[in-house]
Every structure is written in structure tokens, then in C-alpha cells.
Design a protein around this motif. Structure first.
Motif, PDB file in Angstrom:
ATOM      1  N   LEU A 258       0.777  -1.122   0.020  1.00  0.00           N
ATOM      2  CA  LEU A 258       0.035  -0.151   0.056  1.00  0.00           C
ATOM      3  C   LEU A 258       0.739   1.064   0.060  1.00  0.00           C
ATOM      4  O   LEU A 258       0.403   2.366  -0.645  1.00  0.00           O
ATOM      5  CB  LEU A 258      -0.945   0.040   1.369  1.00  0.00           C
ATOM      6  CG  LEU A 258      -1.957   1.204   1.361  1.00  0.00           C
ATOM      7  CD1 LEU A 258      -2.946   1.095   0.088  1.00  0.00           C
ATOM      8  CD2 LEU A 258      -2.585   1.103   2.825  1.00  0.00           C
ATOM      9  N   ASN A 263      -1.800   8.944  -1.784  1.00  0.00           N
ATOM     10  CA  ASN A 263      -2.842   8.744  -1.160  1.00  0.00           C
ATOM     11  C   ASN A 263      -3.356  10.257  -1.345  1.00  0.00           C
ATOM     12  O   ASN A 263      -3.147  11.237  -1.461  1.00  0.00           O
ATOM     13  CB  ASN A 263      -2.281   9.155   0.457  1.00  0.00           C
ATOM     14  CG  ASN A 263      -3.518   9.285   1.291  1.00  0.00           C
ATOM     15  OD1 ASN A 263      -4.603   9.443   1.118  1.00  0.00           O
ATOM     16  ND2 ASN A 263      -2.910   9.428   2.647  1.00  0.00           N
ATOM     17  N   ALA A 265      -5.992  11.961  -0.189  1.00  0.00           N
ATOM     18  CA  ALA A 265      -6.256  12.780   0.969  1.00  0.00           C
ATOM     19  C   ALA A 265      -4.891  13.727   1.454  1.00  0.00           C
ATOM     20  O   ALA A 265      -5.076  14.497   2.147  1.00  0.00           O
ATOM     21  CB  ALA A 265      -6.575  12.048   2.055  1.00  0.00           C
ATOM     22  N   ASN A 266      -3.877  13.331   0.808  1.00  0.00           N
ATOM     23  CA  ASN A 266      -2.450  13.846   0.979  1.00  0.00           C
ATOM     24  C   ASN A 266      -1.662  14.082  -0.423  1.00  0.00           C
ATOM     25  O   ASN A 266      -0.661  13.170  -0.381  1.00  0.00           O
ATOM     26  CB  ASN A 266      -2.055  13.157   2.083  1.00  0.00           C
ATOM     27  CG  ASN A 266      -0.503  13.946   2.484  1.00  0.00           C
ATOM     28  OD1 ASN A 266      -0.239  15.136   2.188  1.00  0.00           O
ATOM     29  ND2 ASN A 266       0.171  13.288   3.541  1.00  0.00           N
ATOM     30  N   ASN A 270       2.182   9.145  -0.337  1.00  0.00           N
ATOM     31  CA  ASN A 270       1.620   7.752  -0.387  1.00  0.00           C
ATOM     32  C   ASN A 270       0.866   7.391   0.791  1.00  0.00           C
ATOM     33  O   ASN A 270       1.183   7.975   1.716  1.00  0.00           O
ATOM     34  CB  ASN A 270       2.662   6.843  -0.872  1.00  0.00           C
ATOM     35  CG  ASN A 270       3.232   7.053  -2.323  1.00  0.00           C
ATOM     36  OD1 ASN A 270       2.708   7.861  -3.073  1.00  0.00           O
ATOM     37  ND2 ASN A 270       4.252   6.168  -2.725  1.00  0.00           N
ATOM     38  N   TYR A 271       0.335   6.522   0.795  1.00  0.00           N
ATOM     39  CA  TYR A 271      -0.405   5.855   1.939  1.00  0.00           C
ATOM     40  C   TYR A 271       0.762   5.458   2.803  1.00  0.00           C
ATOM     41  O   TYR A 271       1.856   4.925   2.537  1.00  0.00           O
ATOM     42  CB  TYR A 271      -1.263   4.596   1.533  1.00  0.00           C
ATOM     43  CG  TYR A 271      -2.692   4.908   0.918  1.00  0.00           C
ATOM     44  CD1 TYR A 271      -3.466   5.599   1.740  1.00  0.00           C
ATOM     45  CD2 TYR A 271      -2.815   4.703  -0.488  1.00  0.00           C
ATOM     46  CE1 TYR A 271      -4.872   6.053   1.144  1.00  0.00           C
ATOM     47  CE2 TYR A 271      -4.096   4.832  -0.985  1.00  0.00           C
ATOM     48  CZ  TYR A 271      -4.984   5.673  -0.235  1.00  0.00           C
ATOM     49  OH  TYR A 271      -6.305   5.811  -0.762  1.00  0.00           O
ATOM     50  N   ASP A 274       1.192  -0.625   5.612  1.00  0.00           N
ATOM     51  CA  ASP A 274      -0.058  -1.489   6.057  1.00  0.00           C
ATOM     52  C   ASP A 274       0.493  -2.746   6.942  1.00  0.00           C
ATOM     53  O   ASP A 274       1.777  -2.814   6.900  1.00  0.00           O
ATOM     54  CB  ASP A 274      -0.885  -2.092   4.825  1.00  0.00           C
ATOM     55  CG  ASP A 274      -2.087  -1.683   5.090  1.00  0.00           C
ATOM     56  OD1 ASP A 274      -2.814  -1.228   6.112  1.00  0.00           O
ATOM     57  OD2 ASP A 274      -3.052  -1.862   4.299  1.00  0.00           O
ATOM     58  N   LEU A 336      -8.316   2.869  -3.744  1.00  0.00           N
ATOM     59  CA  LEU A 336      -8.351   3.144  -2.504  1.00  0.00           C
ATOM     60  C   LEU A 336      -7.952   2.358  -1.468  1.00  0.00           C
ATOM     61  O   LEU A 336      -8.236   1.054  -1.557  1.00  0.00           O
ATOM     62  CB  LEU A 336      -9.828   3.652  -2.614  1.00  0.00           C
ATOM     63  CG  LEU A 336     -10.441   4.206  -1.225  1.00  0.00           C
ATOM     64  CD1 LEU A 336      -9.735   5.459  -0.718  1.00  0.00           C
ATOM     65  CD2 LEU A 336     -11.831   4.481  -0.989  1.00  0.00           C
ATOM     66  N   SER A 337      -7.313   2.660  -0.432  1.00  0.00           N
ATOM     67  CA  SER A 337      -6.802   1.806   0.852  1.00  0.00           C
ATOM     68  C   SER A 337      -8.199   1.369   1.329  1.00  0.00           C
ATOM     69  O   SER A 337      -9.112   2.162   1.790  1.00  0.00           O
ATOM     70  CB  SER A 337      -6.161   2.700   1.809  1.00  0.00           C
ATOM     71  OG  SER A 337      -6.340   2.243   2.922  1.00  0.00           O
ATOM     72  N   VAL A 340      -8.771   2.924   4.768  1.00  0.00           N
ATOM     73  CA  VAL A 340      -9.566   4.221   4.639  1.00  0.00           C
ATOM     74  C   VAL A 340     -10.916   4.051   4.466  1.00  0.00           C
ATOM     75  O   VAL A 340     -11.711   4.550   5.041  1.00  0.00           O
ATOM     76  CB  VAL A 340      -8.690   5.387   3.679  1.00  0.00           C
ATOM     77  CG1 VAL A 340      -9.358   6.300   3.266  1.00  0.00           C
ATOM     78  CG2 VAL A 340      -7.198   5.412   4.289  1.00  0.00           C
ATOM     79  N   THR A 346     -14.355   7.945   6.824  1.00  0.00           N
ATOM     80  CA  THR A 346     -13.996   8.291   5.215  1.00  0.00           C
ATOM     81  C   THR A 346     -14.750   6.883   4.625  1.00  0.00           C
ATOM     82  O   THR A 346     -14.359   6.507   3.619  1.00  0.00           O
ATOM     83  CB  THR A 346     -12.587   8.346   4.760  1.00  0.00           C
ATOM     84  OG1 THR A 346     -11.984   7.010   5.690  1.00  0.00           O
ATOM     85  CG2 THR A 346     -12.008   9.650   5.189  1.00  0.00           C
TER      86      THR A 346
END
Length: 530
Positions: A258, A263, A265-266, A270-271, A274, A336-337, A340, A346
């Protein structure tokens, strides 16, 4: 829709064949070109399989005996609960007529009832065999699907038994079965295997405990895409470039991580990494144009989506997929994660992809099993469930439509032998063919949900369905038909099309026996069109 108990006749045929010494259940006209091969399992336990009050392997004490269906209420005290069950390969025509049934030797291999992700079928790239995965464990054994393997014994796993996972390969020209024991997927289940160029490529998941980073890393080496040479046994090779650091509880993955994904949202980042080993919890696989593709559709880590394993065409000219191959999301598919997506702040619906079938280089059908939310429970989402048709447009895959008619709109029913309602929820494994007129016919096994809250949904009977999609087909004007419906205590797993004629010669006495018993099929089965 009426549930009809059709399959005791099949079991009777298989038993009769075994009594005459045909250990592989070989029957005349087995695996004829163009016929469907369907994997099926049958619960064979009885009241003595589990005793109320006994200590269960995964923890807790039994609240129900071994009688079906209440036996699966034991999932409440034991989250690892399952019972091994025999495997059959049924042959049916594409219109739903039963031809034969091959019973695998249950003293050598079984599957786990009610593990929903097992028994996918894959025809080898040379078209000579069909492969799937099971367990080297006897029938009616408890919690085998969460047992350790010899390669990785996780002391934190509540299930302390050890069982090898097993690849079964059935020769389509003889009906002979070869079995390969492997140490992959300790603590969890192997889900699919496919033979290509002298190698088996497998997918599955590992881990069932709460071990530290070292244990999680050992399990990560044991999960995801694994390979082993045909004719070998024991330890397998993890396929996928190493991500992260061995010994860490986060980020150590083989292939996909991941932490490689932007990401949204940022922006510019990156995410976060995990849980180690869980981003590559793959469920199904296929090979198209000498390239391996896999799916992930469950678990709360990683991304539920479709992946390519290794370079395009890596299997051409007798090639193999190296251990350091990349595993990447196909352009256009969900990125998408899942963690998340599942977070309350979310909360976002995501797909649950399972089986794959490429109609051609620009058309891909993806089976989505649905979200698994039980009947009568609020919050169910059906956006992705069913059969998704994807088109490759300017290098990006685009979801053009999702076929659900005749599948998700079937009414809930109460199958004979059960006291609760069951309804189709989506598709799991699929296969397909290109027709002479250019249309595509896709065959699949369904997933189900019910309104009974104390048992595993995988214990509910499911269906074999078919749909034909032409150039002018839309989700509104094209419907699934139901070829077969399993009886209570039985479940369909995978589906494949036999690519070559493979009649198996048998003595005349067995022909007569088969003819008489096959007559029972005609009386017992009933095709249902929706």
C-alpha cells in the motif's frame, strides 16, 4: 426460484465408481471439449463430528453438535471453525445437463466447509489439465483451514494442528489426479493454482494469530503469489519484489505494498505502510496472453482490486515469473486503501473482485461477490456486485457496465433442509467463451447471503449461472440464467471450460452402471431460467 435437491444422485454415482475400484471416479466422456467442469463440496459430518461442550481447536466450547446446518453455529465460540469435506468435479453441458461426477479420494485431499474462497478451477496453459487447491487432511477434521503448515508454525495461532496445503491437478485426457503437498499459506487457505510451463502459480493468504513482526514477516514470505515446480513438494517461492523490512510489523510485503500508492487525501504523498503480509491477500487468478493476473477482494488491508503479476508476456516461450516480479494495480481499477474506505470518517464502498475472464486484449470481465451484508441488515451496497465489463481505452481500463439482472433480483428463498432465507449476492469464480457470432458467454458460481446470523454464509447453497453478452447488450436488457442450484449441505466452488476432448475408456459393466445412475440425474435435476 425453487431449490431442488439434485445432487445425491451424483454422490451415489461417485460412490458406486469408488466401490468398483475407480479411485479417481473416472467416467466415460469425462471432460469433453466445451463442457463445464464445476468443483463442488458436500458436508459429510454427522452429530458425532462435534459434541456440544467439547473444546474446539480454535478456542471456546462447542454450542452445537456436528449435524448440518447447526454445526456452523460453532463459529460463534470459535472464529476459526470449519469442517473438512470431500471434493467433486462435476461435468455439465453449457445448457445445464449433468454428464458425470468425479470424486476425489477424501483420504488424500479435502476442502474446508464453509470456506467460501476455495476450489477455484484453472485450466493449465497447455490445455491438458485443471488444477485447484485443498488440504492434506481427512474428511470431517476441524479448523484445518486455519491450521499451521510445517514451514511456519505460529505459536500465537489458536489452531495448533499442522496440515499441508495441497495442489490437485486432474489430467483432462485420462482423469488421473496428481497431488502436490506444499507448505504455503500457514494459518489460512490456499485458494487457487494454475499450471504454466512446468510451474504451479498459487494464490492465497497466511496468518491466523497475533504474532510479532518476525512472525508476521515469516507469514508474509508464505502468502500471496507462491510458486513451485511441478513434481516438487514442500516449500514454495514467494513471487513479488520485496517491500519493506523483514521483522517489521508493517510494510513487509512480497509484490504489492500500500505504501506504493498515492494517497488522494494527502497530495504528493503515498499511503502509510499496512500490516505486514496482508496487502497480498489474493483470492483468484488467471493467465491471459502469457501474463498472470490476480485479485484481492477481502480483508481490511491493502486495496481491493485487480493486479498484474510480473512483466507482460512473462510466460511466453516457456518463460517463468521471477521471484522479484512487480505486482501492480491495473490502470483504471480501484486504488483506494481498504482501511481508509472502512474507517467511519471516510466510509466508502469499494469493490470485492474475485474471478477474472479476458474475452480479448481490450475486454475483461470481473466477478464481484458483493459486500456480504446479510439480508435485512441496513447499509447494503450493490453498486459493484455481479459481473463487471471493463474496456481498455487509451491504456486505461474503464468499467462500462455491471450485469446484475437475473442474479441480484432473484427473490430470497428457504432451501429445503434450512430454516432461513438465502439470496444471491454476486459472483465468485468465472470462465467464458467467445461464440461464433462474436458474443461472449460467461459462466460463474455465485455468492450468497442469508438472514440467519449465527452461521458462516459460506454454508449456504449457491448456484451456477450463465450470461451471454453481445455488442448491443446492456445491463438492462441482458439477464443471467441459472443452470444449477446446490442442495443444502453442498456448495459450488470454481468453474472451467474443458478445452480438449478427453473420453476415459471404462468397462462395459461400468457403462451400464453409469447409464442407470445417470438416469437419476434426469429425474432429479431441474433447470431454472430467470
Amino acid at each position: 426460484m425453487q431449490f431442488v435437491n439434485k445432487f445425491p444422485a451424483r454422490t451415489a454415482i461417485a460412490a458406486a465408481m469408488l466401490s468398483l475400484g475407480y479411485a479417481n471416479g473416472a467416467m466415460a466422456d469425462a471432460f469433453t471439449a466445451g463442457n463445464l467442469i464445476v468443483s463442488r463440496t458436500v458436508y459429510t459430518g454427522d452429530a458425532s463430528t462435534v459434541t456440544i461442550g467439547q473444546t474446539l481447536p480454535g478456542g471456546g466450547t462447542a454450542i452445537a453438535d456436528g449435524s448440518f446446518p447447526n454445526v456452523f453455529k460453532n463459529e460463534t465460540p470459535d472464529a476459526s471453525f470449519g469442517v473438512t469435506s470431500p471434493i467433486y468435479l462435476d461435468q455439465i453441458t453449457t445448457s445445464g445437463t449433468v454428464v458425470s461426477s468425479l470424486a476425489l479420494d477424501s483420504s488424500k485431499i479435502n476442502t474446508s466447509f464453509a470456506s467460501k474462497s476455495e476450489l477455484a478451477l484453472n485450466v493449465s496453459t497447455d490445455g491438458k489439465s485443471v488444477s485447484f487447491m485443498g488440504y492434506a487432511a481427512p474428511a470431517n477434521a476441524l479448523d484445518v483451514s486455519n491450521s499451521n503448515t510445517a514451514a511456519v508454525v505460529d505459536a500465537s495461532n489458536p489452531v495448533k494442528s499442522t496440515s499441508a496445503r495441497e495442489i490437485a491437478s486432474v489430467d483432462l485426457s485420462t482423469g488421473n489426479v496428481s497431488l502436490t503437498q506444499v507448505n504455503a499459506y500457514s494459518g489460512n487457505n490456499g485458494r487457487a493454482a494454475i499450471q504454466a510451463n512446468g510451474q504451479y502459480y498459487m494464490v492465497g493468504n497466511a496468518g491466523n494469530g497475533s504474532g510479532n513482526g518476525t512472525v508476521l514477516s515469516q507469514l508474509s514470505d508464505n502468502t500471496g503469489v507462491q510458486s513451485i515446480a511441478v513434481g516438487s513438494s514442500g516449500n514454495t517461492t514467494a513471487i513479488g519484489a520485496t517491500q519493506g523490512t523483514f521483522g517489521s510489523s508493517t510494510g513487509y510485503q512480497h509484490g504489492f505494498s500500500l505504501a506504493q500508492v498515492p494517497n488522494p487525501a494527502n497530495p504528493g504523498a503515498n499511503y502509510a505502510a499496512d500490516k505486514t503480509g496482508k496487502d497480498d491477500n489474493f483470492r483468484s487468478e488467471t493467465i491471459f496472453d502469457n501474463t498472470l493476473f490476480v485479485t484481492k477482494g477481502s480483508g481490511s488491508n491493502g486495496v481491493n482490486t485487480v493486479y498484474q503479476v510480473g512483466a507482460t508476456g512473462a510466460l511466453a516461450n516457456g518463460g517463468s515469473i521471477p521471484a522479484n516480479a512487480s505486482i501492480s494495480i491495473l490502470p483504471g481499477f480501484n486504488a483506494l486503501s481498504e482501511k481508509v474506505a472502512e474507517a467511519p470518517a471516510t466510509l466508502t464502498a469499494t469493490p470485492h473482485p474475485f474471478g477474472l475472464w479476458f474475452a480479448n486484449s481490450t475486454t475483461l470481465f470481473v466477478a464481484d461477490e458483493g459486500d456480504g451484508v446479510r439480508l435485512g441488515v441496513a447499509g447494503k451496497v450493490t453498486t459493484y456486485a455481479g459481473l463487471e465489463e471493463w474496456k481498455l481505452i487509451s491504456g486505461t481500463w474503464t468499467d462500462v457496465q455491471t450485469f446484475q439482472k437475473g442474479l441480484l433480483d432473484q427473490p430470497a428463498t428457504t432451501p429445503t433442509g434450512l430454516s432461513w432465507q438465502v439470496q444471491e449476492d454476486g459472483l465468485r469464480n468465472i470462465t467464458g467463451q467467445v461464440n461464433a457470432d462474436g458474443s461472449f458467454t460467461i459462466y460463474g458460481t455465485t455468492s450468497t447471503v442469508s438472514n440467519e446470523t449465527t452461521h458462516d454464509l459460506g454454508a449456504d447453497p449457491n448456484q451456477i449461472v450463465a450470461i451471454t453478452i453481445a455488442g448491443d447488450s446492456t445491463a438492462a436488457n441482458t439477464s443471467f440464467s441459472v443452470l444449477e442450484t446446490a442442495a443444502a449441505g453442498q456448495r459450488f466452488g470454481g468453474v472451467a471450460l474443458a478445452p480438449t476432448a478427453a473420453a476415459v475408456p471404462v468397462p462395459g459393466s461400468v457403462w451400464l452402471l453409469g447409464s442407470g445412475l445417470l438416469g437419476l440425474f434426469g429425474a432429479a435435476r431441474k433447470r431454472k431460467n430467470v
